[in-house]
Write a protein that holds these residues in place. Sequence first.
Motif, mmCIF file in Angstrom:
data_model
loop_
_atom_site.group_PDB
_atom_site.id
_atom_site.type_symbol
_atom_site.label_atom_id
_atom_site.label_comp_id
_atom_site.label_asym_id
_atom_site.label_seq_id
_atom_site.Cartn_x
_atom_site.Cartn_y
_atom_site.Cartn_z
ATOM 1 N N THR A 1 0.819 14.327 -23.541
ATOM 2 C CA THR A 1 -0.200 15.864 -22.614
ATOM 3 C C THR A 1 -1.499 15.138 -21.877
ATOM 4 O O THR A 1 -1.266 15.676 -20.496
ATOM 5 C CB THR A 1 -0.258 16.573 -23.652
ATOM 6 N N LEU A 2 -2.282 14.307 -22.687
ATOM 7 C CA LEU A 2 -3.904 13.805 -22.190
ATOM 8 C C LEU A 2 -3.669 13.186 -20.595
ATOM 9 O O LEU A 2 -4.310 13.768 -19.576
ATOM 10 C CB LEU A 2 -4.690 14.106 -22.663
ATOM 11 N N SER A 3 -2.700 12.167 -20.548
ATOM 12 C CA SER A 3 -2.465 11.426 -20.223
ATOM 13 C C SER A 3 -1.819 12.534 -18.232
ATOM 14 O O SER A 3 -1.796 11.733 -17.044
ATOM 15 C CB SER A 3 -1.554 9.802 -19.948
ATOM 16 N N ALA A 4 -0.778 13.464 -18.758
ATOM 17 C CA ALA A 4 0.131 14.019 -17.018
ATOM 18 C C ALA A 4 -1.354 14.710 -16.908
ATOM 19 O O ALA A 4 -0.981 15.145 -15.650
ATOM 20 C CB ALA A 4 0.845 14.696 -18.359
ATOM 21 N N VAL A 5 -2.145 15.596 -17.583
ATOM 22 C CA VAL A 5 -3.183 16.702 -17.344
ATOM 23 C C VAL A 5 -3.903 15.668 -16.281
ATOM 24 O O VAL A 5 -4.313 15.472 -15.026
ATOM 25 C CB VAL A 5 -3.672 16.749 -18.205
ATOM 26 N N TYR A 6 -4.144 14.164 -16.481
ATOM 27 C CA TYR A 6 -4.892 12.873 -16.183
ATOM 28 C C TYR A 6 -4.277 11.947 -14.721
ATOM 29 O O TYR A 6 -4.847 12.605 -13.617
ATOM 30 C CB TYR A 6 -5.695 11.450 -16.279
ATOM 31 N N SER A 7 -3.335 12.275 -14.823
ATOM 32 C CA SER A 7 -2.271 12.361 -13.353
ATOM 33 C C SER A 7 -2.331 12.719 -12.481
ATOM 34 O O SER A 7 -2.019 12.356 -11.790
ATOM 35 C CB SER A 7 -0.751 11.550 -13.877
ATOM 36 N N ILE A 8 -1.945 13.951 -13.047
ATOM 37 C CA ILE A 8 -1.726 14.980 -11.773
ATOM 38 C C ILE A 8 -3.046 14.730 -11.100
ATOM 39 O O ILE A 8 -3.971 15.199 -10.140
ATOM 40 C CB ILE A 8 -1.031 16.359 -11.761
ATOM 41 N N LEU A 9 -4.638 14.974 -12.000
ATOM 42 C CA LEU A 9 -6.133 15.197 -11.151
ATOM 43 C C LEU A 9 -5.845 13.968 -10.604
ATOM 44 O O LEU A 9 -6.478 13.918 -9.400
ATOM 45 C CB LEU A 9 -7.020 15.202 -12.333
ATOM 46 N N ALA A 10 -5.916 12.587 -11.135
ATOM 47 C CA ALA A 10 -6.011 11.513 -10.641
ATOM 48 C C ALA A 10 -4.886 11.786 -8.945
ATOM 49 O O ALA A 10 -5.995 10.814 -7.885
ATOM 50 C CB ALA A 10 -5.779 10.512 -11.565
ATOM 51 N N PHE A 11 -3.907 11.953 -9.265
ATOM 52 C CA PHE A 11 -3.423 12.071 -7.966
ATOM 53 C C PHE A 11 -4.122 12.430 -6.484
ATOM 54 O O PHE A 11 -4.096 12.919 -5.338
ATOM 55 C CB PHE A 11 -2.197 12.425 -8.037
ATOM 56 N N ALA B 1 0.915 -1.497 -0.515
ATOM 57 C CA ALA B 1 0.337 -0.211 0.090
ATOM 58 C C ALA B 1 1.122 0.991 0.024
ATOM 59 O O ALA B 1 1.122 2.450 -1.085
ATOM 60 C CB ALA B 1 -0.651 -0.242 1.627
ATOM 61 N N TRP B 2 2.249 1.139 0.804
ATOM 62 C CA TRP B 2 3.049 2.615 0.928
ATOM 63 C C TRP B 2 3.571 2.862 -0.729
ATOM 64 O O TRP B 2 3.382 3.502 -1.016
ATOM 65 C CB TRP B 2 4.307 2.068 1.982
ATOM 66 N N VAL B 3 3.690 1.850 -0.851
ATOM 67 C CA VAL B 3 4.577 1.268 -2.189
ATOM 68 C C VAL B 3 3.673 1.932 -3.810
ATOM 69 O O VAL B 3 3.957 3.232 -4.274
ATOM 70 C CB VAL B 3 5.687 0.606 -2.775
ATOM 71 N N ALA B 4 2.661 1.465 -3.386
ATOM 72 C CA ALA B 4 1.412 2.072 -4.421
ATOM 73 C C ALA B 4 1.096 3.971 -4.365
ATOM 74 O O ALA B 4 1.642 4.479 -5.236
ATOM 75 C CB ALA B 4 0.000 1.213 -3.673
ATOM 76 N N THR B 5 0.898 4.283 -2.944
ATOM 77 C CA THR B 5 1.032 5.706 -2.837
ATOM 78 C C THR B 5 2.453 6.238 -2.955
ATOM 79 O O THR B 5 2.012 7.141 -4.015
ATOM 80 C CB THR B 5 0.766 6.334 -1.208
ATOM 81 N N LEU B 6 3.659 5.995 -3.106
ATOM 82 C CA LEU B 6 4.811 6.655 -4.017
ATOM 83 C C LEU B 6 4.515 6.497 -5.425
ATOM 84 O O LEU B 6 5.489 7.112 -5.729
ATOM 85 C CB LEU B 6 5.863 5.845 -2.556
ATOM 86 N N ALA B 7 4.592 5.388 -5.870
ATOM 87 C CA ALA B 7 4.345 5.266 -7.161
ATOM 88 C C ALA B 7 3.030 5.860 -8.029
ATOM 89 O O ALA B 7 3.705 6.634 -8.549
ATOM 90 C CB ALA B 7 4.106 3.986 -7.640
ATOM 91 N N PHE B 8 2.488 6.443 -7.035
ATOM 92 C CA PHE B 8 1.684 7.758 -7.650
ATOM 93 C C PHE B 8 2.168 8.761 -7.157
ATOM 94 O O PHE B 8 1.411 9.718 -8.763
ATOM 95 C CB PHE B 8 -0.138 7.116 -7.152
ATOM 96 N N LEU B 9 2.584 9.151 -6.331
ATOM 97 C CA LEU B 9 3.570 10.330 -6.487
ATOM 98 C C LEU B 9 4.593 10.366 -7.473
ATOM 99 O O LEU B 9 3.971 12.087 -8.055
ATOM 100 C CB LEU B 9 3.692 10.485 -4.905
ATOM 101 N N VAL B 10 5.141 9.701 -7.556
ATOM 102 C CA VAL B 10 6.490 9.874 -9.152
ATOM 103 C C VAL B 10 5.413 10.039 -9.752
ATOM 104 O O VAL B 10 6.068 10.853 -10.584
ATOM 105 C CB VAL B 10 7.245 8.323 -8.590
#
Lengths: 223, 34
Positions: free
Chosen positions: A141-151, A48-57
């Motif tokens: 570009t689209l996935s970068a915007v989505y990734s930021i919103l997802a985080f 769970a910790w590494v999942a959170t860290l990976a989403f942050l990265v």
Amino acid sequence: MNRVGFALKWFLFVWMVVVIWAAFMWIPSAEGFKGESSRIVFFHVPTAWVATLAFLVSCIASGMYLWRREPKYDFGAAVSAGLGLLYAVLATVTGAIFAKIMWGAYWNWDPRQTSITILLLIYAAYFALRSAVADPEKRATLSAVYSILAFVTVPFLMFIVPRIYFSLHPDVMTNADPDNSLDSAHLIVLLASLAGFTGLSVWLYSVGTRIEKIRHRRRQEVL
Amino acid sequence: MSDLTGIMAVTMIIWIGLFAYVYRLDRKVSRLED
């Protein structure tokens, strides 16, 4: 492969062998848990910790891509989101096994289980988005915007929502009650496991981004 | 062999298999990079 890298990989191998041995053989079963179910904490919490860290990265790499427009940041964001998704699935599976032993059912729609399911769907949609856009620059570009919103949803779904509603999930890591906290031996093995899983993730991230760079280079050669 | 030893053995086998797979993949990627 340089000498330092070689040594670090074999150090990680031995480290995790010791962690696995300690988690099952050295640590006594914790009180208040059915059977040996408490031992799953040494694998559930790190995933769970590494999942959170990976989403942050992934979020940081996405921001870097939007700023610099260099493909390497897009590769980093995608690889990291993939690792996050993989570890979130592992955390869900290990959590479900714990739930079966403790509460008699793999799935109880506990706030933790519900919130991690929503998180899995959000990041699965990230890969659906990536596969739906053919143009590499537009996709990045689209996935970068989505990734930021997802985080933005990660702190809410991982930390806030499960604490707002009543949950059966044990909360020993953040519990202020000294009678309901981990003893030093459990804490040492848990921290060692966290370090091992983090090291493994760094290695997987390195391999994943290098594969993406090779793919990118080959595509450039074909064009 | 107790249940706990069996689960530890399975976990250990998974770790050794995962490590061997990633290690081989890492070496292959290194060769492709050169």
